[in-house]
Design a protein around this motif. Structure first.
Motif, short mmCIF file in Angstrom:
data_model
loop_
_atom_site.label_atom_id
_atom_site.label_comp_id
_atom_site.label_asym_id
_atom_site.label_seq_id
_atom_site.Cartn_x
_atom_site.Cartn_y
_atom_site.Cartn_z
N UNK A 149 0.70 -8.92 -15.28
CA UNK A 149 1.67 -7.97 -13.54
C UNK A 149 0.17 -6.37 -13.04
N UNK A 150 0.61 -6.68 -11.46
CA UNK A 150 -0.82 -5.92 -11.55
C UNK A 150 -0.08 -3.85 -11.43
N UNK A 151 -0.86 -3.01 -11.49
CA UNK A 151 -0.27 -2.28 -11.48
C UNK A 151 -1.09 -0.93 -9.99
N UNK A 152 0.12 -0.42 -9.16
CA UNK A 152 -0.59 -0.17 -7.78
C UNK A 152 -0.42 1.59 -7.99
N UNK A 153 -1.21 1.95 -6.98
CA UNK A 153 -0.87 3.06 -6.76
C UNK A 153 -0.36 4.29 -5.82
N UNK A 154 0.87 4.70 -5.57
CA UNK A 154 1.49 4.29 -4.24
C UNK A 154 0.98 5.61 -3.53
N UNK A 155 1.10 6.02 -2.63
CA UNK A 155 0.44 6.93 -1.51
C UNK A 155 1.72 7.67 -0.52
N UNK A 156 2.33 8.97 -0.48
CA UNK A 156 3.08 8.73 0.23
C UNK A 156 3.10 8.23 2.22
N UNK A 157 1.67 8.78 2.75
CA UNK A 157 1.50 7.99 4.04
C UNK A 157 0.94 7.06 4.18
N UNK A 158 2.39 6.27 4.53
CA UNK A 158 2.25 4.24 4.84
C UNK A 158 1.26 4.09 5.15
N UNK A 169 3.37 6.40 -8.74
CA UNK A 169 3.01 7.08 -8.21
C UNK A 169 2.23 8.69 -7.58
N UNK A 170 1.61 8.60 -6.09
CA UNK A 170 0.67 9.91 -6.06
C UNK A 170 1.33 10.57 -5.46
N UNK A 171 1.77 11.80 -6.08
CA UNK A 171 2.63 12.71 -6.22
C UNK A 171 1.94 14.50 -5.15
#
Ligand code: PBG
Length: 324
Positions: free
Chosen positions: A25-34, A73-75
């Motif tokens: 399973x690959x963990x990813x860090x998600x940014x708001x700006x596409x 998520x990176x909030x």
């Protein structure tokens, strides 16, 4: 003993444990700006990614045969608050990202993190009382709202990583009531208060908020193995489908005990600090990256883990596919 080690064919036939991309399973860090991507200092090779890059990562994972991604998520600081309300906003980063990925890659499993730390101004996984103690039952109410919000957006698996008591039962009941009968609960059942989470907290930007705070009042004491069994027994009784041990390498004995004792899907999280150690040593030429990554992840499988969350997933899957 050496006859079976003397040739490649004999070693292949007698090998007891195999790694396969379908275990990862690959963990990813998600940014708001596409359109954004950012490197993560303490996790060389890993990026925070906005949706555009993330969709390319999803495509790569699918091509490599990795069954699922875990989203973190990176909030932004303006969305963090004392009560963590952004955690169950239907238009929030996680539900939006889940919907967008599911539209393009419906077959890719999506695991969402159920915990408040990205959303709290103080960086704790739960809500505080006046004395600064992380409350249990109020936090569980918030986690239930968060899990329902993720399930409604299309998350396949909700993964409570907060270590509150009773949250699995509360989440399961709410999912059933809302008609999300097939949403899987992957419980971080035995999550230890570990120093190996440091690079992750930098990656999601919660380190500064947490400051001198610690998570000892809810995450487990690294010294305890019996207690890990009790945690797992409770989470299974409450309705968890899969259980997780975290971190992985310093806790292989715990992975082994859980798998032997309960014989349920047992996952291990090869966390950010475990990744950072190997990457840093490899960058200096002190270790050969490929061999130590393969060896480490093989040891997690050998201990009894069915699947592994790991930041090495893409590289590892590429090596495994190339050697087939
Ligand atoms: C918090 C959370 C953490 C990680 C995953 N979810 C950090 C923490 O408990 O402070 C760590 C993962 C890693 O280090 O790779 N809910």
């Amino acid at each position: 003993m050496r006859r079976s080690r003397a040739s490649g064919f004999a070693r292949a036939l007698t090998r007891e444990t195999r790694l396969h991309p379908s275990d990862l399973i690959f963990p990813v860090f998600v940014l708001e700006r596409p359109s954004a991507t950012e490197a993560i200092d303490a996790m060389p090779g890993m990026q925070r990614q906005g949706l555009n890059a993330l969709l390319r990562t999803c495509e790569r994972a699918c091509t490599l045969g990795i069954p699922a991604l875990a989203l973190f998520p990176v909030i932004g600081p303006e969305q963090k608050s004392e009560q963590a309300e952004a955690a169950w906003d239907e238009q929030g980063l996680v539900p939006q990202t889940v919907r967008a990925i599911k539209q393009r890659f419906p077959e890719l499993g999506l695991i969402t993190d159920v915990a408040l730390d990205p959303y709290t101004a103080h960086g704790q996984d739960g809500l505080l009382d006046r004395d600064g103690y992380v409350t249990n039952d109020r936090t569980v109410e918030a986690l239930v709202k968060q899990a329902l919000c993720h399930a409604a957006a299309g998350a396949d698996v909700v993964a409570p990583s907060d270590m509150m008591d009773g949250r699995v039962a509360a989440i399961r009941q709410a999912l059933e009531q809302d008609g999300h009968h097939n949403t899987i609960i992957l419980s971080y059942a035995a999550k230890f208060a570990s120093g190996f989470y440091g690079p992750f907290r930098d990656a999601v930007g919660s380190a500064a908020n947490l400051g001198a705070g610690d998570k000892y009042s809810y995450q487990m004491d690294p010294a305890n193995g019996d207690e890990a069994e009790r945690e797992v027994a409770l989470d299974l009784a409450e309705g968890a489908d899969w259980v997780m041990v975290k971190p992985a390498l310093p806790y292989l004995d715990v992975v082994r005990r859980i798998k032997q004792q309960f014989a349920v899907p047992t996952f291990a999280y090869n966390v950010s600090g475990e990744y950072a150690m190997l990457k840093a040593a490899a960058e200096r030429g002190w270790l050969d990256e490929r061999s130590v990554v393969m060896e480490s992840l093989t040891s997690i499988r050998r201990a009894g883990a069915d699947a592994i969350l790991t930041y090495h997933a893409l590289d590892l899957a590429e090596w495994l596919n190339a050697s087939e």
